[in-house]
Every structure is written in structure tokens, then in C-alpha cells.
Scaffold this motif. Sequence first.
Motif, mmCIF file in Angstrom:
data_model
loop_
_atom_site.group_PDB
_atom_site.id
_atom_site.type_symbol
_atom_site.label_atom_id
_atom_site.label_comp_id
_atom_site.label_asym_id
_atom_site.label_seq_id
_atom_site.Cartn_x
_atom_site.Cartn_y
_atom_site.Cartn_z
ATOM 1 N N VAL A 1 -36.846 19.361 -11.521
ATOM 2 C CA VAL A 1 -36.263 18.733 -12.711
ATOM 3 C C VAL A 1 -35.423 19.789 -13.418
ATOM 4 O O VAL A 1 -35.813 20.957 -13.493
ATOM 5 N N ASN A 2 -34.286 19.373 -13.887
ATOM 6 C CA ASN A 2 -33.389 20.266 -14.604
ATOM 7 C C ASN A 2 -34.149 20.916 -15.772
ATOM 8 O O ASN A 2 -34.795 20.203 -16.547
ATOM 9 N N PRO A 3 -34.109 22.252 -15.923
ATOM 10 C CA PRO A 3 -34.883 22.920 -16.975
ATOM 11 C C PRO A 3 -34.598 22.406 -18.386
ATOM 12 O O PRO A 3 -35.510 22.290 -19.206
ATOM 13 N N ARG A 4 -33.359 22.096 -18.684
ATOM 14 C CA ARG A 4 -33.033 21.580 -20.023
ATOM 15 C C ARG A 4 -33.663 20.203 -20.234
ATOM 16 O O ARG A 4 -34.229 19.926 -21.294
ATOM 17 N N LEU A 5 -33.598 19.355 -19.213
ATOM 18 C CA LEU A 5 -34.228 18.035 -19.305
ATOM 19 C C LEU A 5 -35.742 18.174 -19.406
ATOM 20 O O LEU A 5 -36.396 17.441 -20.149
ATOM 21 N N ARG A 6 -36.294 19.123 -18.665
ATOM 22 C CA ARG A 6 -37.737 19.393 -18.732
ATOM 23 C C ARG A 6 -38.141 19.721 -20.169
ATOM 24 O O ARG A 6 -39.092 19.157 -20.706
ATOM 25 N N GLU A 7 -37.406 20.634 -20.792
ATOM 26 C CA GLU A 7 -37.759 21.048 -22.152
ATOM 27 C C GLU A 7 -37.547 19.934 -23.165
ATOM 28 O O GLU A 7 -38.308 19.820 -24.125
ATOM 29 N N LEU A 8 -36.545 19.090 -22.953
ATOM 30 C CA LEU A 8 -36.357 17.948 -23.853
ATOM 31 C C LEU A 8 -37.483 16.933 -23.698
ATOM 32 O O LEU A 8 -37.941 16.352 -24.680
ATOM 33 N N ALA A 9 -37.967 16.737 -22.477
ATOM 34 C CA ALA A 9 -39.103 15.834 -22.264
ATOM 35 C C ALA A 9 -40.362 16.403 -22.923
ATOM 36 O O ALA A 9 -41.122 15.664 -23.563
ATOM 37 N N ILE A 10 -40.575 17.706 -22.798
ATOM 38 C CA ILE A 10 -41.729 18.351 -23.442
ATOM 39 C C ILE A 10 -41.592 18.244 -24.961
ATOM 40 O O ILE A 10 -42.574 18.000 -25.664
ATOM 41 N N LEU A 11 -40.383 18.399 -25.469
ATOM 42 C CA LEU A 11 -40.142 18.237 -26.902
ATOM 43 C C LEU A 11 -40.477 16.810 -27.336
ATOM 44 O O LEU A 11 -41.093 16.597 -28.395
ATOM 45 N N GLY A 12 -40.101 15.826 -26.529
ATOM 46 C CA GLY A 12 -40.461 14.441 -26.828
ATOM 47 C C GLY A 12 -41.969 14.273 -26.920
ATOM 48 O O GLY A 12 -42.483 13.655 -27.856
ATOM 49 N N LEU A 13 -42.692 14.841 -25.966
ATOM 50 C CA LEU A 13 -44.151 14.792 -25.989
ATOM 51 C C LEU A 13 -44.684 15.463 -27.255
ATOM 52 O O LEU A 13 -45.536 14.920 -27.956
ATOM 53 N N ALA A 14 -44.151 16.632 -27.572
ATOM 54 C CA ALA A 14 -44.624 17.393 -28.739
ATOM 55 C C ALA A 14 -44.339 16.672 -30.049
ATOM 56 O O ALA A 14 -45.036 16.888 -31.039
ATOM 57 N N SER A 15 -43.333 15.790 -30.046
ATOM 58 C CA SER A 15 -43.022 15.037 -31.265
ATOM 59 C C SER A 15 -44.031 13.927 -31.518
ATOM 60 O O SER A 15 -44.128 13.424 -32.637
ATOM 61 N N VAL A 16 -44.773 13.561 -30.501
ATOM 62 C CA VAL A 16 -45.742 12.481 -30.600
ATOM 63 C C VAL A 16 -47.159 13.017 -30.783
ATOM 64 O O VAL A 16 -47.963 12.454 -31.520
ATOM 65 N N MET A 17 -47.470 14.117 -30.127
ATOM 66 C CA MET A 17 -48.820 14.680 -30.146
ATOM 67 C C MET A 17 -48.897 15.840 -31.140
ATOM 68 O O MET A 17 -47.904 16.502 -31.399
ATOM 69 N N ASN A 18 -50.083 16.105 -31.613
ATOM 70 C CA ASN A 18 -50.313 17.241 -32.493
ATOM 71 C C ASN A 18 -50.941 18.368 -31.681
ATOM 72 O O ASN A 18 -52.166 18.491 -31.607
ATOM 73 N N VAL A 19 -50.091 19.169 -31.044
ATOM 74 C CA VAL A 19 -50.553 20.294 -30.237
ATOM 75 C C VAL A 19 -49.674 21.501 -30.585
ATOM 76 O O VAL A 19 -48.707 21.809 -29.886
ATOM 77 N N PRO A 20 -50.001 22.178 -31.676
ATOM 78 C CA PRO A 20 -49.161 23.280 -32.148
ATOM 79 C C PRO A 20 -48.918 24.385 -31.118
ATOM 80 O O PRO A 20 -47.861 25.003 -31.127
ATOM 81 N N TYR A 21 -49.879 24.624 -30.223
ATOM 82 C CA TYR A 21 -49.675 25.688 -29.236
ATOM 83 C C TYR A 21 -48.517 25.356 -28.289
ATOM 84 O O TYR A 21 -47.732 26.222 -27.933
ATOM 85 N N ILE A 22 -48.378 24.099 -27.904
ATOM 86 C CA ILE A 22 -47.249 23.711 -27.052
ATOM 87 C C ILE A 22 -45.944 23.913 -27.810
ATOM 88 O O ILE A 22 -44.965 24.416 -27.249
ATOM 89 N N VAL A 23 -45.910 23.541 -29.069
ATOM 90 C CA VAL A 23 -44.703 23.742 -29.882
ATOM 91 C C VAL A 23 -44.372 25.229 -29.953
ATOM 92 O O VAL A 23 -43.226 25.638 -29.730
ATOM 93 N N TYR A 24 -45.381 26.038 -30.250
ATOM 94 C CA TYR A 24 -45.186 27.490 -30.321
ATOM 95 C C TYR A 24 -44.619 28.030 -29.004
ATOM 96 O O TYR A 24 -43.640 28.780 -29.002
ATOM 97 N N CYS A 25 -45.215 27.655 -27.901
ATOM 98 C CA CYS A 25 -44.789 28.174 -26.591
ATOM 99 C C CYS A 25 -43.393 27.696 -26.210
ATOM 100 O O CYS A 25 -42.583 28.468 -25.708
ATOM 101 N N HIS A 26 -43.126 26.433 -26.442
ATOM 102 C CA HIS A 26 -41.898 25.862 -25.891
ATOM 103 C C HIS A 26 -40.687 25.964 -26.799
ATOM 104 O O HIS A 26 -39.566 25.740 -26.334
ATOM 105 N N ARG A 27 -40.848 26.361 -28.029
ATOM 106 C CA ARG A 27 -39.680 26.591 -28.882
ATOM 107 C C ARG A 27 -38.795 27.670 -28.236
ATOM 108 O O ARG A 27 -37.591 27.495 -28.104
ATOM 109 N N GLY A 28 -39.383 28.755 -27.805
ATOM 110 C CA GLY A 28 -38.618 29.826 -27.163
ATOM 111 C C GLY A 28 -38.094 29.435 -25.793
ATOM 112 O O GLY A 28 -36.963 29.763 -25.431
ATOM 113 N N VAL A 29 -38.908 28.733 -25.019
ATOM 114 C CA VAL A 29 -38.484 28.296 -23.692
ATOM 115 C C VAL A 29 -37.315 27.317 -23.820
ATOM 116 O O VAL A 29 -36.340 27.385 -23.062
ATOM 117 N N ALA A 30 -37.397 26.417 -24.797
ATOM 118 C CA ALA A 30 -36.302 25.468 -25.039
ATOM 119 C C ALA A 30 -35.033 26.214 -25.443
ATOM 120 O O ALA A 30 -33.929 25.848 -25.031
#
Length: 189
Positions: free
Chosen positions: A73-102
Amino acid sequence: MAPRFPIDESPDPEVKKVIEESLLKMHRGAPQFNYTENDGESLLGCYPPLCYSPIITRQFFALAKACYDPAAVNPRLRELAILGLASVMNVPYIVYCHRGVAGQAGISSQQYDEGLAGQVPKGLSKGEEMAYQLGRTLTTLTSRLDDDTWREATSTLGKAEVVGITHIVAAYRWVALLAQLNGDDERWT
């Protein structure tokens, strides 16, 4: 509060090396985030529970490395999908980790904040918007995906990319549950 999953009580403390080596390979070097406490031993977020299921953890990271492969999967699309997930769930560690990766995938801080707030980030292509929307939709999907979403997603991204994004969302739903089981806390916000 005492850790829920201390590494010294793990049935196979060597699995920590599997986690570390996998993260280095997936991120092509040191990740942009901390996955150990300051002591360098205690793991953070979703990683401590993984040390308590070593057989599954080894296979989990085989899958994770495949999901992170740009051919999956294209890395940018991957990170946007993870961002979509993070917008729905309350998992601050994923947000912390993926802000930089995004950010490494070209997603600006403003776009990340917009997406985290549940708004489609501005300045995305149609395919990128769809990846974000799929991240949100698939995270909460409890029955068959509706035909309109299916048609729009596959016509915009193609079936292979839709399946790749589905693997990403499923994997990160798993990661989110592990972080929540570990008692993911607000220090990451």
C-alpha cells in the motif's frame, strides 16, 4: 501505576528483540517515536502485551513488515488510513507515533490535525481523501460494506489498494486494542 506487562515477567523476554528488529526494518532505521521507557527496557504502547504472546508476535511482525512494504500500500495512503482510524478511536500512542511517520509521508501538521478532528484534510487528492475515509469507515464497520462506498473506493483506488488499506486498518485496530489493553494513557497527547 505499575506496568501491566513487565518485560521481566514475559514468557519469552527475547521477543523484545523481535519487536526492536522489526521496527528498525519497517521504519528503515530508528522509528520517529519512543517505543521504550527512558530506562531503555520497559516497552510502551502496544508493545508490552506482545511480549506475552511470542508465537503470535513473531507472525504479527511478519504481517506488519508486509503491510509496511510500499508495494502493499502506498505509504501516504497508509498513513491517511491510520489517521482515519485515529480520528475515530481514542488511542493517543498511535497518534503520537504516527504524527511523525505521516510527516515523513508528506502529510503536514495542519492536515494531520484536521484529520484527527474528523475532517477530511485539505489539499488531498481524491484517492488520498478516500484512503482517509476508508480508515474511518473500516474502523467502525460492523456489517457488510455498502455498495456505494465499495464502488467509490474501488473506482478511485482500485481493488488492490482497497484491500491493502483494509489490511492496514485491521492491523492498526489490533495495535489499538493492544495499546488499550496495556492502559494507553494521555501522556502522548
